[in-house]
Enzyme design. Structure first.
Site, PDB file in Angstrom:
ATOM      1  N   ARG A  55      -5.873  74.186 -28.321  1.00  0.00           N
ATOM      2  CA  ARG A  55      -6.846  74.066 -27.620  1.00  0.00           C
ATOM      3  C   ARG A  55      -7.286  72.457 -27.485  1.00  0.00           C
ATOM      4  O   ARG A  55      -8.569  72.188 -27.324  1.00  0.00           O
ATOM      5  CB  ARG A  55      -7.983  74.652 -28.360  1.00  0.00           C
ATOM      6  CG  ARG A  55      -9.228  74.576 -28.492  1.00  0.00           C
ATOM      7  CD  ARG A  55     -10.222  75.242 -28.712  1.00  0.00           C
ATOM      8  NE  ARG A  55     -10.062  75.963 -30.445  1.00  0.00           N
ATOM      9  CZ  ARG A  55     -10.081  75.317 -31.624  1.00  0.00           C
ATOM     10  NH1 ARG A  55     -10.827  74.140 -31.174  1.00  0.00           N
ATOM     11  NH2 ARG A  55      -9.864  76.112 -32.153  1.00  0.00           N
ATOM     12  N   TYR A 108     -24.326  74.019  -5.791  1.00  0.00           N
ATOM     13  CA  TYR A 108     -23.738  75.219  -5.906  1.00  0.00           C
ATOM     14  C   TYR A 108     -24.504  76.443  -7.004  1.00  0.00           C
ATOM     15  O   TYR A 108     -24.875  75.756  -8.290  1.00  0.00           O
ATOM     16  CB  TYR A 108     -22.342  74.693  -7.143  1.00  0.00           C
ATOM     17  CG  TYR A 108     -21.577  76.141  -6.938  1.00  0.00           C
ATOM     18  CD1 TYR A 108     -20.863  76.185  -5.951  1.00  0.00           C
ATOM     19  CD2 TYR A 108     -21.247  76.107  -8.141  1.00  0.00           C
ATOM     20  CE1 TYR A 108     -19.986  77.637  -6.310  1.00  0.00           C
ATOM     21  CE2 TYR A 108     -20.470  77.555  -8.474  1.00  0.00           C
ATOM     22  CZ  TYR A 108     -19.217  78.394  -8.079  1.00  0.00           C
ATOM     23  OH  TYR A 108     -19.057  79.170  -7.931  1.00  0.00           O
ATOM     24  N   ASP A 189     -20.780  66.157  -8.480  1.00  0.00           N
ATOM     25  CA  ASP A 189     -19.127  67.337  -8.183  1.00  0.00           C
ATOM     26  C   ASP A 189     -19.004  67.231  -6.723  1.00  0.00           C
ATOM     27  O   ASP A 189     -19.670  67.131  -5.632  1.00  0.00           O
ATOM     28  CB  ASP A 189     -20.351  68.562  -7.711  1.00  0.00           C
ATOM     29  CG  ASP A 189     -19.256  70.042  -7.870  1.00  0.00           C
ATOM     30  OD1 ASP A 189     -17.907  70.368  -7.107  1.00  0.00           O
ATOM     31  OD2 ASP A 189     -20.060  71.079  -8.417  1.00  0.00           O
ATOM     32  N   LYS A 214     -10.478  75.210  -5.950  1.00  0.00           N
ATOM     33  CA  LYS A 214     -10.755  75.239  -4.699  1.00  0.00           C
ATOM     34  C   LYS A 214      -9.927  74.721  -3.586  1.00  0.00           C
ATOM     35  O   LYS A 214      -9.081  75.134  -3.664  1.00  0.00           O
ATOM     36  CB  LYS A 214     -12.455  74.879  -4.007  1.00  0.00           C
ATOM     37  CG  LYS A 214     -14.078  75.361  -4.856  1.00  0.00           C
ATOM     38  CD  LYS A 214     -13.513  77.026  -4.836  1.00  0.00           C
ATOM     39  CE  LYS A 214     -14.751  77.773  -5.582  1.00  0.00           C
ATOM     40  NZ  LYS A 214     -16.066  77.285  -6.041  1.00  0.00           N
TER      41      LYS A 214
END
Ligand SMILES: *Cc1c(COP(=O)(O)O)cnc(C)c1O
Length: 393
Positions: A55, A108, A189, A214
């Site tokens: 982690r 978004y 973003d 993307k």
């Protein structure tokens, strides 16, 4: 970070193991949840302690995180997250308790929902703005800065440019400079533009987030996100958030993303060319309206020319009614009716089918994520679908 090569070279050359006899060309996928440690955890911080546990880190992340930093010109390694939304959530958490986040009214949907959820439980306030209207954004930022005077990280300006799905273009340098002047954080973003088209950190943005899902990964086979910053305190906060909230990336996903990144420049070049050609043909098509910053008639065109190294490969077509738009998505055979964007394949979607899409987005708006196929094939399929959809009106 010094830039020795152009980005088209960087994506191919970067993140390779050292050149030694029999070294592999590609980094390995490390499948391990735990790593050999020392007897004593030591007193001088996490670095001295090694990775310890999956982690906190994974050697598969490192080359990809360095590659992203090179592309975005970040002075610190990027941070991969389990998804774009995980990176977005970590960035939103940088705002001080009770602070204000200023967001584009078109952005978004997932980012907006994440912010609204936090606002609903009183974590911070959300103010929406038209990100293309520089004066009104600056006013909103100044007003919030006055309200939170003296609070560190009290105000965050969240920027998407071009916006989803309206493709508005923000005056990034002006907004970032103004926000800095009043002590507000800026997060950009950069999913739609990619670092090949725009590098927000170079104009002073504090944080960049990506849906690696993307363009960066580019093949619609991975869900992954990333955050980048050159500010050590913000980096530490994002890193801590990832380690403790646990939205960590799987090693396979990161390996696939690096594999996809190798062709980013080629894919972006081709899909941008296709998008521009389709936008031009569509602008001569009767009965539809086109939104694409690459068209000289588009409201975002001048800014896009001044600020971007390309116009992106998302374009929008507005049909007169939602029914016509819906029919168009049913009549395509090469385009895939689906959400998401940034893959090699072309996708088409009526945005208002999402219940939470803002009502300022036209009912008949189709968002097209243009892929790398032959442009005439794309055009023929689209022209047929539009013809069918409009004939039935
Ligand atoms: C897809 C997307 C996100 C969310 O990323 P996921 O990888 O789906 O979690 C955030 N911002 C933009 C602009 C996106 O397109």
């Amino acid at each position: 970070m010094t830039q020795k090569w152009a980005p088209e070279t960087v994506v191919v050359e970067t993140a390779r193991p050292p050149r030694e006899l029999d070294a592999p060309l590609n980094p390995a996928v490390v499948l391990s949840s735990t790593f050999v440690g020392t007897h004593d955890l030591g007193t001088d911080g996490a670095d001295a302690e090694g990775i310890q546990y999956g982690r906190f880190g994974n050697p598969t992340w490192t080359p990809f995180e360095r590659a992203l930093a090179e592309l975005e010109r970040a002075e610190l390694p990027g941070l991969v997250f389990a998804s774009g939304l995980a990176a977005v959530s970590a960035a939103l958490e940088l705002v001080a308790p009770g602070g204000t986040v200023i967001m584009p009214r078109h952005c978004y949907l997932g980012s907006f929902s994440a912010a609204k959820d936090s606002a609903a439980v009183g974590r911070f306030d959300v103010v929406t703005v038209d990100i293309a209207d520089t004066d009104s954004v600056q006013e909103a930022v100044s007003a919030a800065a006055a309200r939170h005077h003296g609070t560190d990280r009290g105000v965050m300006l969240w920027i998407e440019s071009p916006t989803n799905p309206m493709l508005e273009v923000a005056d990034l340098p002006a907004l970032v400079a103004h926000a800095k002047g009043v002590g507000a954080l800026t997060v950009v973003d950069n999913t739609f533009a990619t670092p090949l088209v725009q590098q927000p950190l170079t104009v002073g943005a504090d944080v960049v987030v990506h849906s690696v899902t993307k363009y960066l990964a580019g093949h619609s086979d991975v869900v992954l996100g990333a955050a980048l910053t050159s500010d050590p305190a913000l980096h530490e906060a994002l890193h801590h958030h990832r380690s403790i909230r646990g939205a960590v990336a799987g090693p396979w996903e990161v390996w696939l993303a690096l594999r996809g990144l190798r062709t980013l420049a080629l894919r972006v070049e081709r899909s941008q060319q296709n998008a521009k050609e389709l936008a031009q043909r569509l602008s001569a098509h009767p009965g539809v309206e086109v939104r694409f910053p690459g068209l000289a008639t588009d409201p975002g065109h001048d800014r896009a020319v001044a600020q971007l190294k390309g116009f992106g490969s998302i374009l929008c077509v507005v049909l007169p009614t939602s029914a016509a738009a819906q029919r168009a998505t049913e009549a395509v055979s090469l385009w895939t009716p689906a959400t998401s964007l940034g893959g090699v394949e072309s996708l088409i979607e009526r945005r208002r089918r999402h219940a939470h899409e803002p009502h300022s987005v036209p009912e008949g708006l189709l968002r097209l994520s243009v892929g790398i196929e032959n442009v005439d094939d794309l055009w023929n399929d689209l022209e047929y679908a539009l013809g069918t959809a409009l004939a039935a009106t």
